[in-house]
Design a protein around this motif. Structure first.
Motif, PDB file in Angstrom:
ATOM      1  N   CYS A   1      -0.374  -3.460   7.024  1.00 14.43           N
ATOM      2  CA  CYS A   1      -1.625  -3.397   6.255  1.00 14.43           C
ATOM      3  C   CYS A   1      -2.061  -4.757   5.721  1.00 14.43           C
ATOM      4  O   CYS A   1      -3.220  -4.939   5.353  1.00 14.43           O
ATOM      5  CB  CYS A   1      -1.466  -2.437   5.078  1.00 14.43           C
ATOM      6  SG  CYS A   1      -0.207  -2.971   3.906  1.00 14.43           S
TER       7      CYS A   1
ATOM      8  N   CYS B   1       4.299  -1.414   8.300  1.00 14.20           N
ATOM      9  CA  CYS B   1       3.014  -0.827   7.903  1.00 14.20           C
ATOM     10  C   CYS B   1       1.854  -1.594   8.516  1.00 14.20           C
ATOM     11  O   CYS B   1       0.900  -1.007   9.007  1.00 14.20           O
ATOM     12  CB  CYS B   1       2.901  -0.812   6.369  1.00 14.20           C
ATOM     13  SG  CYS B   1       1.381  -0.063   5.775  1.00 14.20           S
TER      14      CYS B   1
ATOM     15  N   CYS C   1       0.840  -1.205   0.000  1.00 11.26           N
ATOM     16  CA  CYS C   1       0.000   0.000   0.000  1.00 11.26           C
ATOM     17  C   CYS C   1       0.874   1.254   0.000  1.00 11.26           C
ATOM     18  O   CYS C   1       2.107   1.189   0.027  1.00 11.26           O
ATOM     19  CB  CYS C   1      -0.949  -0.012   1.195  1.00 11.26           C
ATOM     20  SG  CYS C   1      -0.178   0.476   2.749  1.00 11.26           S
TER      21      CYS C   1
ATOM     22  N   GLY D   1       1.210   3.335   2.393  1.00  9.55           N
ATOM     23  CA  GLY D   1       1.942   3.386   3.660  1.00  9.55           C
ATOM     24  C   GLY D   1       3.206   2.534   3.610  1.00  9.55           C
ATOM     25  O   GLY D   1       4.250   2.911   4.157  1.00  9.55           O
ATOM     26  N   CYS D   2       3.127   1.380   2.960  1.00  9.09           N
ATOM     27  CA  CYS D   2       4.318   0.531   2.777  1.00  9.09           C
ATOM     28  C   CYS D   2       5.392   1.300   2.026  1.00  9.09           C
ATOM     29  O   CYS D   2       6.573   1.274   2.387  1.00  9.09           O
ATOM     30  CB  CYS D   2       3.967  -0.715   1.968  1.00  9.09           C
ATOM     31  SG  CYS D   2       2.826  -1.873   2.741  1.00  9.09           S
TER      32      CYS D   2
HETATM   33 ZN    ZN Z   1       1.007  -1.139   3.746  1.00  7.32          ZN
END
Ligand code: ZN
Length: 339
Positions: free
Chosen positions: A334, A332, A250, A252-253
């Motif tokens: 996620c 992250c 994602c 965020g990653c």
């Molecule tokens: Zn992520």
């Protein structure tokens, strides 16, 4: 289904080679060459492309191809994926949609390109950021048959937004989403265009300048809506990763990877996210938009787009997309299932 009642896959060229063998198709992913054929058998295969209302079985009988050879040859074609049910051609007729259906049908085992278009017609794509790149993506998706577009960008059209795609000098000063909505409605009247957002699109495209802001994608992540970030930088555009929330890398990653690589990323990123919108150079924007539209359509059509787990980096001067894999980042958090 009995092979003798099926049809050669629509759009498949049948080509006679010098040694008497016959080549079906040109795409290296599925083309096949049949050798050891008699001239009668070769002309029978040509007949299959030209007289599509006649089944291979009927045509073989008319041409004098023996039932044994007919079944042998059709068996090879069936195993090569060259035969589809006659129903795959239902609804065919003149028009751009039919031309698209034929090409899209080649990608399906059942050859039913019209079913792919029906899936697109039932889909909604939201696009945020309607400069040159976002507006060309909207036009491409509308032309490709996506049924509903949610356009989000109330900022005024700038002179720099024109010259590529649809917006002209006459649109300068008007809200981008409303100006583009009028153009899409004029060119693709079957497309429903929203300018007040859609809370649950099938996919969201977000065009930003210089760096993504992970917080901006929090709602899409929590709602499980696939999304495609596009970042415009000085002389390149990064398309992706296409995020399947909880299942693939994602935004965020990506931010966490940058932070690992650069201890000052929190300072750099914050500065990059400020400031005016990055200019969108014409050729770069055209390639970025086409690349992004291809990824969106692949996702809607049920394929796994290359941008899932990867960034597609498109740079001036040549604008050739380069694939850079980005793995999910453990910090992250996620990913809930195996990607
Ligand atoms: Zn992520």
């Amino acid at each position: 289904m009995e092979a003798a009642t099926m049809r050669l896959r629509p759009g498949t060229p049948v080509l006679m080679r010098s040694d008497g063998s016959v080549q079906c198709g040109t795409d290296p992913r599925w083309s096949v060459v049949l050798d050891g054929l008699t001239p009668v058998e070769g002309s029978w295969l040509r007949d299959l492309t030209e007289r599509r209302h006649v089944s291979p079985g009927q045509s073989a009988a008319r041409r004098g191809v023996t039932p044994h050879r007919r079944d042998l040859i059709l068996g090879v074609l069936a195993r090569a994926g060259m035969l589809v049910a006659p129903s795959a051609e239902h609804g065919a007729g003149p028009g751009a949609a039919t031309a698209d259906a034929r090409a899209l049908g080649v990608l399906r085992p059942d050859g039913a390109g019209l079913a792919t278009l029906a899936g697109r017609a039932a889909a909604t794509v939201a696009i945020t950021g309607l400069g040159r790149i976002g507006s060309v993506i909207a036009l491409l998706l509308a032309a490709a048959g996506v049924g509903r577009l949610a356009l989000v960008d109330p900022r005024p059209v700038q002179t720099a937004d024109t010259g590529l795609g649809a917006l002209t000098e006459q649109d300068v000063g008007q809200a981008r989403d409303e100006a583009l909505a009028r153009v899409v409605a004029g060119r693709s009247p079957a497309v429903e265009v929203l300018t007040d957002g859609d809370p649950e699109p099938d996919l969201a495209v977000v065009v930003e300048s210089r760096a993504t802001l992970p917080a901006r994608f929090a709602r899409l992540m929590s709602a499980g809506i696939p999304h495609l970030p596009i970042v415009v930088r000085e002389a390149d555009v990064v398309v992706g990763p296409l995020v399947r929330p909880g299942h693939s890398t994602c935004v965020g990653c990506l931010d966490a990877v940058r932070a690992d690589q650069d201890g000052d990323w929190h300072l750099i990123g914050a500065q990059l996210r400020r400031g005016p919108e990055q200019p969108q150079e014409a050729a770069l924007s055209a390639l970025a938009a086409a690349t992004a539209a291809g990824q969106v359509l692949a996702q809607l059509d049920g394929h796994r787009p290359t941008a899932v787990g990867s960034c597609l980096e498109i740079s001036l001067p040549e604008c050739l997309p380069r694939v850079r894999r980005v793995d999910p980042h453990p910090r992250c958090g996620c990913i809930t299932l195996t990607p």
